[in-house]
Design a protein around this motif. Sequence first.
Motif, short mmCIF file in Angstrom:
data_model
loop_
_atom_site.label_atom_id
_atom_site.label_comp_id
_atom_site.label_asym_id
_atom_site.label_seq_id
_atom_site.Cartn_x
_atom_site.Cartn_y
_atom_site.Cartn_z
N HIS A 42 0.81 -1.22 0.00
CA HIS A 42 0.00 0.00 0.00
C HIS A 42 0.85 1.27 0.00
O HIS A 42 0.31 2.38 0.07
CB HIS A 42 -0.94 0.00 1.21
CG HIS A 42 -2.01 -1.04 1.14
ND1 HIS A 42 -3.10 -0.93 0.33
CD2 HIS A 42 -2.11 -2.25 1.76
CE1 HIS A 42 -3.86 -2.01 0.45
NE2 HIS A 42 -3.29 -2.82 1.31
N LYS A 73 -0.63 5.10 -3.86
CA LYS A 73 -1.16 4.57 -2.60
C LYS A 73 -0.29 5.05 -1.44
O LYS A 73 0.90 5.22 -1.57
CB LYS A 73 -1.12 3.04 -2.64
CG LYS A 73 -2.05 2.42 -3.67
CD LYS A 73 -1.86 0.91 -3.65
CE LYS A 73 -2.77 0.24 -4.66
NZ LYS A 73 -2.56 -1.22 -4.69
N GLY A 74 -0.90 5.23 -0.31
CA GLY A 74 -0.14 5.51 0.89
C GLY A 74 0.17 6.96 1.15
O GLY A 74 0.54 7.32 2.26
N ILE A 119 -4.02 8.67 3.69
CA ILE A 119 -4.73 7.62 4.43
C ILE A 119 -5.97 8.28 5.04
O ILE A 119 -5.90 9.38 5.58
CB ILE A 119 -3.86 6.98 5.52
CG1 ILE A 119 -2.65 6.28 4.90
CG2 ILE A 119 -4.67 5.99 6.34
CD1 ILE A 119 -1.74 5.59 5.90
N PRO A 136 -6.03 4.03 0.86
CA PRO A 136 -6.02 3.24 2.10
C PRO A 136 -6.90 3.86 3.18
O PRO A 136 -6.90 5.09 3.36
CB PRO A 136 -4.55 3.25 2.52
CG PRO A 136 -3.79 3.51 1.26
CD PRO A 136 -4.67 4.40 0.44
N LYS A 137 -7.63 3.00 3.90
CA LYS A 137 -8.53 3.46 4.96
C LYS A 137 -8.27 2.71 6.25
O LYS A 137 -7.95 1.52 6.22
CB LYS A 137 -9.99 3.25 4.54
CG LYS A 137 -10.49 4.24 3.53
CD LYS A 137 -11.70 3.72 2.80
CE LYS A 137 -11.63 4.08 1.34
NZ LYS A 137 -10.66 3.27 0.59
N ILE A 152 -7.71 -1.11 5.19
CA ILE A 152 -6.45 -1.86 5.14
C ILE A 152 -5.84 -1.98 6.53
O ILE A 152 -4.78 -2.58 6.70
CB ILE A 152 -5.44 -1.22 4.15
CG1 ILE A 152 -5.12 0.24 4.53
CG2 ILE A 152 -5.99 -1.27 2.73
CD1 ILE A 152 -3.94 0.41 5.44
#
Length: 375
Positions: free
Chosen positions: A36, A209-210, A213, A233-234, A289
Motif C-alpha cells: 500500500h 497509494k499511501g 490515508i 487506504p482506509k 487496510i
Amino acid sequence: MSATFTKSALMLSLLLGLGQAHAATHSDPDAVAAAHGIPHPAVIAHRGASFDAPESTAASYKLARDLGADYLEMDLQRSKDGVLFALHDNNLQRTTDVATKFPDRKDSPANAFTMAELKTLDAGSWYNTAYPDRARPTYAGLKILTLDEIIDIAQANPQHKPGLYIETKEPQLFPGIEKDLKEKLQDRGWLSPAGSKLAKSALGVGQGKGKVILQTFEKNSLELLQKEMPQVPKILLLWVGEGSIEPKSKVTFAESGEKDKNVFYGKQEPKSEAEFKQWIDYAKAQGAIGTGPSAKLTHGGDQSYSDLVQPWMNKYTHDQGMLVHVYTVDELVDFEKVMAAGVDGIFTNRASELLKFYKRPAAASVDQVLKNNGF
C-alpha cells in the motif's frame, strides 16, 4: 502407486505450499505496508507535532514536516460556507479565543461559523497559557487552517513531502464530507497521477497509494469513503465505548463514580474476544487496510484509553492482512510496549521522540526547526 495418484499428490502439495506462502504474505505487516506504499513502522504526527506547538496550526504541521514525520494527521470539519478545515473539537473554546471574539456564540459548534469568521480567531495563545515551559511569542495569533493550507505545507519542503492522514470528524454533522474531500484531493492532484485527466494539478506530489490515508470512527463514513475513494487506504479507528466496541461492563461513566474519564475508559475491555474480532472483520469487509486502536498508557493521562493493542489483538488483525496504527503514544516506555505488542505505526504528539526511537532522528532540533520556520 499409480501415476494419477502421484500427480494428484504433487498437485495437492503444490497448492498447499502456495496457500502457505500466500498466508505468510497475507499476514506479514511489512508486505502489507509495502503493497500500500505505507512506511513501516509509520510516524503519524497527531495534529502535527502538537506537543511542541499548538495543535493543527502552521507551526505544528511545519515542525512535523521538517522533522521528517511520515504523515500530517488532522480532524476534518466543514465551515458554514462549505470550506474544509482542521480542528479536533466540535466546540472552539478550548483552543481559540472565541469567547472574546464572539461572546454570544461561544457555545456554538465550529461549523456554525464561516471560514472568514474562523480565520479571525487566535488558535495559538491558549497553548502558551497551557504550556508555559514550551510557550513562544510567535504562537500567539496562529490561525485555524484549511485543508488547502495543510496541503500547501505538505508540499512545500522539497526534501520531504509527508502524506496526509485525514479523519472525518463527527461526519454525521457534515453530510457529503466524504465526497467533498475526494473532490478537494483530486483538485490538488493528490489522488491521480500528475497530468492525468482526473488530476487538475500538474504537481507531481501525493500520488500513489499511501500518500493519503483516510480514517474514521464511524461505520457509515467508512462505507462512504470506500465508495468515493476505493483505491485510497482506509483505517477504522477503534475504542471501547458508545459507537464502537461494546464493553464488558454495563456501568457508564456517569454511574461509575470515577472522576477521571480516562481512568474509567482505561479500565474498559471488549465484551468478548468475538466482539473485538467482529470489528476487525467488518473493517476488512468494508475495504479498510487496517485499524487505529486506542492504547492504555503507562502513566495515564488524557490520551490513555482501553488497551486494544494486546498481542492477540494485533495478531488477529495481521492474520486478516491488515495493519495496526495505534493512538496516541508519546513516551519511550509506551513506544517500546506497543511495538513489542506488534503495532505497525504510531500516532504521536511527539514526532521528534518517535523518530529518535525509530533511529530516524531529524537533522535539526525542535527549537532549530521552529526557528527556521519563523516561530
